[in-house]
Write a protein that holds these residues in place. Structure first.
Motif, PDB file in Angstrom:
ATOM      1  N   ALA A 105       0.073  -0.790   0.229  1.00 13.67           N
ATOM      2  CA  ALA A 105       0.137  -0.134   0.091  1.00 13.67           C
ATOM      3  C   ALA A 105       0.767   1.341   0.369  1.00 13.67           C
ATOM      4  CB  ALA A 105      -0.524   0.416   0.983  1.00 13.67           C
ATOM      5  N   LEU A 106       0.457   2.902  -0.891  1.00 16.03           N
ATOM      6  CA  LEU A 106       1.578   3.554  -0.738  1.00 16.03           C
ATOM      7  C   LEU A 106       1.021   4.596   0.316  1.00 16.03           C
ATOM      8  CD1 LEU A 106       3.375   5.561  -3.330  1.00 16.03           C
ATOM      9  CD2 LEU A 106       0.804   5.785  -4.450  1.00 16.03           C
ATOM     10  N   ASP A 107       1.431   4.797   1.000  1.00 13.18           N
ATOM     11  CA  ASP A 107       1.011   5.654   2.391  1.00 13.18           C
ATOM     12  C   ASP A 107       1.331   6.703   1.603  1.00 13.18           C
ATOM     13  OD1 ASP A 107       1.379   4.072   4.588  1.00 13.18           O
ATOM     14  OD2 ASP A 107       3.346   4.293   4.934  1.00 13.18           O
ATOM     15  N   SER A 108       2.992   7.354   0.553  1.00 14.30           N
ATOM     16  CA  SER A 108       2.866   9.007   0.235  1.00 14.30           C
ATOM     17  C   SER A 108       3.329   8.942  -0.986  1.00 14.30           C
ATOM     18  CB  SER A 108       3.117   9.952   1.782  1.00 14.30           C
ATOM     19  OG  SER A 108       4.262   9.313   1.578  1.00 14.30           O
ATOM     20  N   GLU A 109       3.614  10.358  -1.386  1.00 19.69           N
ATOM     21  CA  GLU A 109       4.114  10.010  -2.998  1.00 19.69           C
ATOM     22  C   GLU A 109       4.602  11.790  -3.044  1.00 19.69           C
ATOM     23  OE1 GLU A 109       3.673   7.372  -7.255  1.00 19.69           O
ATOM     24  OE2 GLU A 109       2.177   8.050  -6.476  1.00 19.69           O
ATOM     25  N   TRP A 110       6.441  11.462  -3.503  1.00 15.96           N
ATOM     26  CA  TRP A 110       5.540  13.251  -3.904  1.00 15.96           C
ATOM     27  C   TRP A 110       7.260  12.998  -4.945  1.00 15.96           C
ATOM     28  CZ3 TRP A 110       6.993  10.880   0.430  1.00 15.96           C
ATOM     29  CH2 TRP A 110       8.246  11.274   1.295  1.00 15.96           C
ATOM     30  N   ARG A 120       6.125   6.113  -0.602  1.00 15.52           N
ATOM     31  CA  ARG A 120       6.710   5.297   0.826  1.00 15.52           C
ATOM     32  C   ARG A 120       5.791   4.497   0.153  1.00 15.52           C
ATOM     33  NH1 ARG A 120       5.916   7.440   6.456  1.00 15.52           N
ATOM     34  NH2 ARG A 120       4.645   6.946   6.587  1.00 15.52           N
ATOM     35  N   VAL A 121       6.493   2.942   0.664  1.00 15.71           N
ATOM     36  CA  VAL A 121       4.802   2.155   0.566  1.00 15.71           C
ATOM     37  C   VAL A 121       5.246   0.932   1.737  1.00 15.71           C
ATOM     38  CG1 VAL A 121       5.131   1.748  -2.315  1.00 15.71           C
ATOM     39  CG2 VAL A 121       6.843   0.817  -0.890  1.00 15.71           C
TER      40      VAL A 121
ATOM     41  N   GLU B 362      11.354  -2.661 -10.814  1.00 17.47           N
ATOM     42  CA  GLU B 362       9.866  -3.098 -10.177  1.00 17.47           C
ATOM     43  C   GLU B 362      10.728  -4.771  -9.651  1.00 17.47           C
ATOM     44  OE1 GLU B 362       7.902  -0.727  -9.525  1.00 17.47           O
ATOM     45  OE2 GLU B 362       8.999  -0.157 -10.837  1.00 17.47           O
ATOM     46  N   GLN B 363      11.223  -5.332  -9.870  1.00 21.83           N
ATOM     47  CA  GLN B 363      11.348  -6.892  -9.226  1.00 21.83           C
ATOM     48  C   GLN B 363      12.261  -6.654  -7.930  1.00 21.83           C
ATOM     49  OE1 GLN B 363      12.740  -9.701 -11.368  1.00 21.83           O
ATOM     50  NE2 GLN B 363      13.748 -10.881  -9.824  1.00 21.83           N
ATOM     51  N   PHE B 364      13.641  -5.333  -8.587  1.00 20.41           N
ATOM     52  CA  PHE B 364      14.126  -4.788  -7.428  1.00 20.41           C
ATOM     53  C   PHE B 364      13.687  -4.012  -6.443  1.00 20.41           C
ATOM     54  CE2 PHE B 364      17.954  -2.635  -6.013  1.00 20.41           C
ATOM     55  CZ  PHE B 364      19.424  -3.079  -5.814  1.00 20.41           C
ATOM     56  N   LEU B 365      13.224  -2.831  -6.608  1.00 20.18           N
ATOM     57  CA  LEU B 365      12.008  -2.205  -5.994  1.00 20.18           C
ATOM     58  C   LEU B 365      11.904  -3.120  -5.277  1.00 20.18           C
ATOM     59  CD1 LEU B 365      11.358   0.981  -7.823  1.00 20.18           C
ATOM     60  CD2 LEU B 365      13.792   0.280  -6.566  1.00 20.18           C
ATOM     61  N   THR B 366      11.142  -4.447  -5.306  1.00 19.17           N
ATOM     62  CA  THR B 366       9.266  -4.553  -4.204  1.00 19.17           C
ATOM     63  C   THR B 366      11.080  -5.866  -3.576  1.00 19.17           C
ATOM     64  OG1 THR B 366       8.059  -4.754  -6.203  1.00 19.17           O
ATOM     65  CG2 THR B 366       7.993  -6.132  -4.552  1.00 19.17           C
ATOM     66  N   GLU B 367      11.451  -6.725  -4.197  1.00 18.61           N
ATOM     67  CA  GLU B 367      12.207  -7.905  -3.522  1.00 18.61           C
ATOM     68  C   GLU B 367      13.786  -7.372  -2.656  1.00 18.61           C
ATOM     69  OE1 GLU B 367      13.055 -10.899  -6.182  1.00 18.61           O
ATOM     70  OE2 GLU B 367      10.988 -10.903  -6.563  1.00 18.61           O
TER      71      GLU B 367
END
Lengths: 426, 426
Positions: A105-110, A120-121, B362-367
């Motif tokens: 879930a996305l808390d915030s984004e800027w 911030r996820v 996206e894989q890198f940012l998630t994992e």
């Protein structure tokens, strides 16, 4: 592995194995799709229903042992499972399926002036240790909340509910397997070795947070001994304050509900504070109604003078969580007096003001340093379900990480994802 | 009180006094209006400027003592104050004045079906203990961030900067007094007694969180001994991964910046990971540029085979935070290989991928399980200022409470305010 009888000397090795397996499972769970987690929960609920007779049989073994050990009525009732209660456990799991997945879930984004996008996820915490007492349903509730929030769970229930917990745990594992998730996502520590709790509290390399659920003795021990951060509340010494500008009808209805709806819950009011200026007029019908409901009253001298049914409160009463049909009553000078009393004797859990005076209300809501502060509402709303969180694993009175009801969101942390197009820092 | 010479035996009593005073001050500060806090900060900045000569004189006594003790160049430079650096400290305080007050900020607000309105608002944590080493400016920065976020601060600087810190602290107290805020809002522990740190770490009844700032030895000791929760990072073993779909120009610019912009910061890249498939083509210009900037290269066999200037990396290199012009280089198999390396050797701080492939990104940012994960950007953006937080007290690699840069918001907790019209719980 976790259910076979063990030699004493095995326990340290077993706990290490459990910790390592939980950490490995947490890595998989953190990335598990919502659909897989929901599938596991749905399959676990089905298993609870299918294997209801096994669970009841296990529970009756626990009940027999408990009776043989001389456990009393209330404790036996907490331990008891019935077909209805088992259906309730299954419905609890179904309910967690319907809650939104907090992970990702996305808390915030800027976006920064240099074009760097920052998001911030939410991510899981990792491994959560839950230590609880006799209620076997906690096995399912806590395990399911950890799973849905992408965390691995290490559960340690009370020895009196060992057989029931094991039977419920088997259903959870059945669900995990059906969804292709690691069995070690929800592990149950054997109860026969008392050293297990101490070992769990020291496993800061494998366990990210400990959530104790139970009586004050358990919480105190966990808070004192744990090397792992603890999320809990020790006391729920909740206050309802009747301000000079309180509406007498609201004051009556809310005080009765806050004290007597259920006396054994942490959000039950234990002390009624009353503005000295209105005590003589507002209290009589409230005290009548409380006595009619079977509530014992202990008060300061002025309140005793108002009503002979009020016995003398001692200094200890102001810091006692009765969890029973007993209310302490004290007269104070306005909001400042109420705030000062709560600061001195309260437990930073839940406190309410009853007033029609907006200024008094805002002063109370700002100055009382508790997880939950309420205006013209019962302190018994201190509950994740009542907040709309769907379910909670407990209530925290600490200020770090999570405060108040601990639901799925509070079982997560966050990470920052930066998306650039070649930015370097000047 | 905190600056007079002390007998050894006084220290426990003094720390108790400091703890109690901080807790009392925290209650006042939690309710202090933004204007008062800003007035204190502005007056403190003015005092820093007015009393610049006193601060310089105090600093030169510290410098003399440090030289006499044989401190080396880098340490002496950290300790040194100049008129420019003093102006920088004053500007830092002015900058914190311009930041929004986090206290009272509304996180979220919703209404329940029964009409109960729930608001989650931010409140201070309480008392923050900050333990730091030689940089005297931390006295002002940390004290000011705590003040603006409504927290009381207990500061413990390094003994080598004792005189400088005391002179700066006097300016902060001047600001507090000018604004009518309690002097005990920012207290400085005397440095002459080494037991003070141990006592501070045990004061869980008075101190809500400890923020250590300094070298690994300090952080390790604090994390090991503290009974109070700690917010910190032990290591910054940051990685930059050059994916098969990396843009060579971005890869060059970002790698150089991530490693060499400043080598001594926690967000500096320590290990360069490269997809095996492109190593031979993408690395040569990057290695040339790094060597030209004076960077030492240590690599795996394949990378050594590419360039004779690369010496052999040992197993220890992969988990070493050089904080120096040294880079370890390893070839991996795609994103999965990079993620696995980072999971094994990283410190959950900051890691970047350079790629034009959205799926790989996206894989890198998630994992990758780090506080900060970045795409096509330098790891040196790991900084509260670069995030737009205005200022930071440090970076946390823990998952509880705050993760990543710790700014004003992260120095707060929250409470729930319920506003009802007579609601009782069914």
């Amino acid at each position: 592995m976790t259910s076979a009888p063990l030699e004493k000397t095995d326990i340290a090795g077993l706990m290490l194995t459990i910790g390592q397996a939980a950490k490995a499972a947490a890595t998989t769970l953190a990335l598990a799709p919502t659909a897989a987690k929901n599938k596991a929960l749905t399959a676990a609920a089905a298993a609870i229903r299918t294997r209801g007779d096994e669970i009841l049989a296990a529970n009756s073994r626990d009940m027999d042992a408990a009776r043989a050990r001389g456990l009393t009525g209330a404790l036996l009732d907490r331990l008891l499972l019935t077909p209805d209660r088992i259906e309730g456990i299954a419905q609890g799991l179904d309910g967690i399926v319907t809650l939104p997945d907090p992970v990702g879930a996305l808390d915030s984004e800027w976006t920064r002036p240099n074009g760097l996008k920052i998001a911030r996820v939410r991510v899981p915490l990792g491994v959560i240790g839950i230590i609880y007492e006799s209620r076997p349903n906690v096995t399912a509730d806590a395990g399911a909340l950890c799973l849905k929030s992408g965390n691995a769970a290490i559960l340690r229930g009370g020895s009196e509910s060992a057989e029931s917990s094991r039977a419920i745990h088997a259903c959870l594992v059945e669900g995990l397997t059906a969804a292709g998730l690691p069995e070690a996502a929800i592990q149950l520590i054997p109860t026969q070795d008392r050293d297990a709790v101490g070992l769990l509290l020291g496993m800061s390399q494998y366990v990210d947070i400990i959530v104790p659920r139970g009586g004050k003795g358990l919480i105190e021990r966990v808070q004192k001994d744990s090397r792992v951060p603890v999320m809990a509340h020790l006391d729920g010494i909740c206050h309802t304050y009747l301000d000079a500008a309180a509406d007498p009808e609201k004051a009556l209805a809310i005080t009765l509900n806050a004290k007597m709806r259920r006396t054994g819950v942490c959000g039950a009011t234990e002390t009624l504070l009353v503005d000295r200026a209105i005590a003589a007029t507002i209290l009589p019908p409230i005290l009548d109604a409380l006595v009619a409901k079977g509530c014992e009253l202990r008060g300061d001298r002025e309140t005793q003078a108002l009503d002979p049914r009020v016995t003398a409160a001692t200094e200890a009463d102001w810091s006692t969580e009765y969890l029973d049909a007993i209310l302490s009553i004290r007269q104070v000078d306005g909001v400042a007096g109420a705030v000062a009393h709560i600061a001195r004797y309260g437990s930073h859990h839940t406190d309410a003001i009853i007033t029609e005076d907006e200024r008094a209300a805002e002063q109370f809501l700002t100055e009382v340093d508790s997880a939950i502060v309420a205006l013209n509402a019962s302190t018994q709303f201190a509950d994740g379900g009542e907040f709309g969180f769907g379910a909670e694993i407990g209530i925290s009175t600490g200020k770090l990480h999570a405060r108040g009801p601990v639901g799925l969101e509070q079982l997560t942390s966050y990470k920052y994802q930066l998306r650039g197009t070649g930015q370097t820092r000047p």
